[in-house]
Structures are given as structure tokens and as C-alpha cells.
Motif scaffolding. Sequence first.
Motif, PDB file in Angstrom:
ATOM      1  N   LYS A   1       0.823  -1.202   0.000  1.00 48.14           N
ATOM      2  CA  LYS A   1       0.000   0.000   0.000  1.00 48.14           C
ATOM      3  C   LYS A   1       0.869   1.269   0.000  1.00 48.14           C
ATOM      4  O   LYS A   1       0.540   2.251  -0.677  1.00 48.14           O
ATOM      5  CB  LYS A   1      -0.890  -0.032   1.252  1.00 48.14           C
ATOM      6  CG  LYS A   1      -2.134   0.816   1.131  1.00 48.14           C
ATOM      7  CD  LYS A   1      -2.950   0.754   2.424  1.00 48.14           C
ATOM      8  CE  LYS A   1      -3.607   2.088   2.674  1.00 48.14           C
ATOM      9  NZ  LYS A   1      -3.859   2.358   4.080  1.00 48.14           N
ATOM     10  N   ASP A   2       1.977   1.181   0.732  1.00 47.68           N
ATOM     11  CA  ASP A   2       2.860   2.343   0.841  1.00 47.68           C
ATOM     12  C   ASP A   2       3.595   2.642  -0.459  1.00 47.68           C
ATOM     13  O   ASP A   2       4.094   3.744  -0.657  1.00 47.68           O
ATOM     14  CB  ASP A   2       3.885   2.120   1.959  1.00 47.68           C
ATOM     15  CG  ASP A   2       3.266   2.404   3.317  1.00 47.68           C
ATOM     16  OD1 ASP A   2       2.151   2.985   3.328  1.00 47.68           O
ATOM     17  OD2 ASP A   2       3.873   2.046   4.337  1.00 47.68           O
TER      18      ASP A   2
ATOM     19  N   GLU B   1      -7.222   1.859  -4.047  1.00 50.28           N
ATOM     20  CA  GLU B   1      -6.267   2.816  -3.467  1.00 50.28           C
ATOM     21  C   GLU B   1      -5.445   3.474  -4.569  1.00 50.28           C
ATOM     22  O   GLU B   1      -5.252   4.691  -4.593  1.00 50.28           O
ATOM     23  CB  GLU B   1      -5.355   2.062  -2.475  1.00 50.28           C
ATOM     24  CG  GLU B   1      -4.219   2.871  -1.916  1.00 50.28           C
ATOM     25  CD  GLU B   1      -4.595   3.595  -0.628  1.00 50.28           C
ATOM     26  OE1 GLU B   1      -5.722   3.358  -0.130  1.00 50.28           O
ATOM     27  OE2 GLU B   1      -3.774   4.391  -0.158  1.00 50.28           O
TER      28      GLU B   1
ATOM     29  N   PRO C   1       1.779   5.290  -4.085  1.00 47.51           N
ATOM     30  CA  PRO C   1       2.021   6.637  -4.618  1.00 47.51           C
ATOM     31  C   PRO C   1       3.175   6.662  -5.617  1.00 47.51           C
ATOM     32  O   PRO C   1       3.054   7.254  -6.693  1.00 47.51           O
ATOM     33  CB  PRO C   1       2.349   7.462  -3.370  1.00 47.51           C
ATOM     34  CG  PRO C   1       1.741   6.728  -2.242  1.00 47.51           C
ATOM     35  CD  PRO C   1       1.782   5.280  -2.616  1.00 47.51           C
ATOM     36  N   GLU C   2       4.259   5.974  -5.257  1.00 49.34           N
ATOM     37  CA  GLU C   2       5.411   5.957  -6.158  1.00 49.34           C
ATOM     38  C   GLU C   2       5.089   5.185  -7.437  1.00 49.34           C
ATOM     39  O   GLU C   2       5.555   5.532  -8.525  1.00 49.34           O
ATOM     40  CB  GLU C   2       6.624   5.306  -5.469  1.00 49.34           C
ATOM     41  CG  GLU C   2       7.245   6.189  -4.406  1.00 49.34           C
ATOM     42  CD  GLU C   2       8.158   5.408  -3.492  1.00 49.34           C
ATOM     43  OE1 GLU C   2       9.366   5.445  -3.714  1.00 49.34           O
ATOM     44  OE2 GLU C   2       7.648   4.751  -2.561  1.00 49.34           O
TER      45      GLU C   2
ATOM     46  N   TRP D   1      -4.622   7.652  -6.114  1.00 46.70           N
ATOM     47  CA  TRP D   1      -3.288   8.238  -6.364  1.00 46.70           C
ATOM     48  C   TRP D   1      -3.129   8.583  -7.833  1.00 46.70           C
ATOM     49  O   TRP D   1      -2.571   9.616  -8.189  1.00 46.70           O
ATOM     50  CB  TRP D   1      -2.167   7.278  -5.932  1.00 46.70           C
ATOM     51  CG  TRP D   1      -2.044   7.074  -4.459  1.00 46.70           C
ATOM     52  CD1 TRP D   1      -2.099   5.889  -3.790  1.00 46.70           C
ATOM     53  CD2 TRP D   1      -1.831   8.079  -3.465  1.00 46.70           C
ATOM     54  NE1 TRP D   1      -1.948   6.081  -2.453  1.00 46.70           N
ATOM     55  CE2 TRP D   1      -1.774   7.419  -2.211  1.00 46.70           C
ATOM     56  CE3 TRP D   1      -1.712   9.462  -3.499  1.00 46.70           C
ATOM     57  CZ2 TRP D   1      -1.595   8.104  -1.017  1.00 46.70           C
ATOM     58  CZ3 TRP D   1      -1.517  10.144  -2.312  1.00 46.70           C
ATOM     59  CH2 TRP D   1      -1.466   9.472  -1.084  1.00 46.70           C
TER      60      TRP D   1
END
Lengths: 329, 193
Positions: free
Chosen positions: A2-3, A34, A6-7, A38
Amino acid sequence: VKDLLPEYAAGSLPPTRHRAVEAHLAGCAACRAELASWRAVADALRADQRPGPAGADLVRAALSRSLLAEPADRTERVSRADRTERVSRADRAEPERGEDATNRAVPVRMRRRPRAVWDLLVAEARLVRPSVPVVSALVIALGLVLAMSQRGPGAWAGDVLALVAPVVAAAGIAAVYGSGRDAVAELTAATPTSPRLLLLVRVALVFWYDVTLAAAATGVLVAAGADPDGPLTLTLAWLGPVALLSALSVVLAGWFGADVAIGLTAALWGVRVLGGTSYVDDSWLSRAVQAIWSTSVPTVVVSLALLAVAVIHAVRGEPGRRLPATHLT
Amino acid sequence: VGGPGEDDVALLRRVAGGDSVALTRLYERYAGPLFGYLRRLAGDDMTAEEILQDTMLAVWRSAGAFAGRSRVSTWLFGVARRQAHNRLRGQAHRRLGGQAHARGPGPALPDQPDPAPGPDELAIAAAGGTAVAAAVGRLPDHHRDVVALVFVAGLPLAEVAELLDVPVGTVKSRLYHARAALAGQLTTAEVPE
């Protein structure tokens, strides 16, 4: 995972991780939802993207600004400019390296001080026209020959040297720093080095040279036994007058030019020489003249004061003239 | 984004040696992301281009001070960020009649998001910008900075953390906050998949 989304949406993950996230997304609906949010941010910003200005134009604009901004720093003296540049470099762009650069700059400056004075002496010595030391040496040599030929009960040898040395020194100093006498006046007027410092350095150079010449001549006289007096008495006979006449010459050269300085100092010295001869009565006046032209504390003080006046007076102006032709305000 | 790391270092070394062609090459390599990032910070293209010039001038002058402890991209965006703060601080100071000065060091622009779009955002919208982009412009400074570094500059989170001198966790939390603040615009301006 999940982290990393964004990247992943920004496209900044390394290829292997990008593929790993891709594989995970195929089987994970929560992560796909998710990612969508983003992606919305990333795509919206990408849609608003503009190409940057053309490289050549932008770099030319930036560097021409650097040229425009620089002169303020460049007119500083070398050591100061070096330091400010280092500090501003550290200060402007590189947050972490700031302290290092500043610490490095200080010893650099300390190291350069004595070195700079020596460089200045060498540079100025090269600017003294060769005729000045050559003629000075020749006249002193002539005086020495004259002094050596004085062999009799009177023993005038020391006096002859004391009469020749001051006028040689005064003429040499006047020739070295007068308006219109400086071959590179335009250039020195444009250098950041103070004209007062230049004057001091040149006077020191010529004075040192003339005193050395006179001292050598005194040594020859003593060695040859041409004068009954000792080396100290002989030296004192010319040292005070050399200093006073040289200081006078510096002041006059600064104010009226070298020609006037040479003429006036020669005339003044002529009066002093006359005062010691039988042409002038032994009055209080002639005795006063003799007292002035001697090696004494007042003579030294007056010489230093005259030199100070000349140094203070030596300000930057347009070369070759005392008053500027144009007024820059 | 960017070329291979070693080439960047070699380019920067040539810049330090006074090679303006290398400076142009380095700029061209990062032109899009750099300009985009500065547009996000500055709010308008003209100011962004001025800061871009400031940045390249600062790179030209301080390339020799690059110690190689970070990646060139991190260093470059760090320089750009500082230049932006220098210039924008002066502007905020003028705009707010000296009030910005009382805020002390650090980001001097107002920290609270403006409820209404300001003239800058309206200008962006007029020039064809999206509503989300305008909403990003209304984020508080430190959130907008992170969003721009991640999505416009395209820096990995680790580099962003190093550049801002905060833990990676802080970068992530700012990202999530920013996304929450943008949520309203995101639903209305949903991009077609």
C-alpha cells in the motif's frame, strides 16, 4: 504494498519493484481502489504539465545574470572576494556543506596575507623604471670617487657622501611616484589595491634601495680609510637628511608632480650645502639650516609626518590630473 | 526521470569545471520535472521560470560543493526548493506588507489552505489547468511541496524524505493528508480510465 502505491502511480519505482506491485495489484481489489485515487492526483498534475523553457535559452539567461551580478564581488580585494564567494556559495545552494566551506575559507585567507604583501613588493619593483636605480647607483658611485679623491688633513670624504646621498634619494623617489611618471598609471588606477598602499610600497622600495647604496658607499669609505670618523658617525651624517629630503620629495611629487619635486628638493638641498661653505656667514640662520638637516629625533618625526601627509593625500583620482574631468555621482 | 546516476555526477563535475554545455545538458535532463515542481511552488509560470534561472545559476556556482552524499536529483531539487523559498519569501513579504517576516524562518507563505481559489489558481485554470491542479495550489505549503516532489518531480519517497530532512513516515502522512484534502476535487474531476 500500500505504501508503494504513490510511487507506483508517479512512476518512480525501480523496474523490479514496479513489476512486483503490478503482480500484487492483479489479485488485490483494495489496492486497485487505493491506486485509483493516487492515479487521479498524478494524472491531474501530469495533464497540467508544461515543457520547461529551452535549455540553451535558460542557461544563457542564468549565466548572463551571473555576469551582471559578479562585478560587485570582483572589485573587492582578492582575499576578501575569495572568501565572500566561498561563503555565498555555501550559503546559497548547499545547505549541508555550509559550515565546511566557511571553515575552509578562513585559513586560506590567513595564509594569503603575508604572501600578498610580498607579491605586491615584487610587482611594484618591476614597475620601477630601470633608469631610476641605475642612475642612482651611478651618481652615488660618482660621489664615492669624489670622496675617495679627498685625501688630505681635512679629510672631507664623509661629508661629500653626505652631500650626494640625499639628493639622489629625493630624485629617485620623486621619479617613482609622480603624476604622469607612472607608465601603467591607467592600469594601477583601475586596480582594487589602494593608491595609498601603492605609494607606501614604492617609497619603501626606493628608500630601501638608496639607503643600501649609501650604506655600501659608507662601507667602502671606512674600508679604504678615507675618513677618520667611524661608520656610525658617517652613516648619521647622511641618514637624517636622506629621510627628510625623501619625505619632502614624496609630498611635492604628489602635489605638483615629479619635475617640481626634483627641482624644489635640489634647490632646498643646495641651500643646505651652501650653508656649510665659506660663502655664507656663520649666522644663526645658517646654523638653524644645519640643525634641520641632521640626524635627530625631530628630523625623523617630521619625515614620518610628511610621509603620512603624502599617503593620506594619495587618493584615487583620474590618472594624470588632480581634479577629475568628469563628475560621476 | 533522469538519466543513470553516474552520468549525472560526471555532468555535475564538468559544470564545476566551468563547462556551460554540461550545465545545459544537466538542465535538459531535468527540465520538465524541475519546471513542473517550481510551477507548483510558485503558482505561476513567470515566477517559476525566474526561480528556474536562480536554480541553474546556483547550480553553476556551487556545483563544486556537491559532495556526492546524495543523488544529483535530490541535490538539484533541494537547490530549486531553496531558491524558491528565497524568492517566494521576498514576494510574500512584499505582498503581506511585512507580516510574513514575523513568521520566522521556514516556509513563509500562509500555512492554511485558502478556501477560495486565488488569482494564481484562476490563472492556471484559465490557461487550461485542471481543477485538481488548482486544488493542489491551495494545499498548505508542506503538503503541496510533498505532492509536487512525488508526482511532478517524480522523486522516490526516500529521496523526498532526505531532501526535506524528515522521516519517510512523515512524507507518507503528508501525502495521505494531501489526498484527503483533494478528495472533494478528485471525485468531481475524475479522469476517465
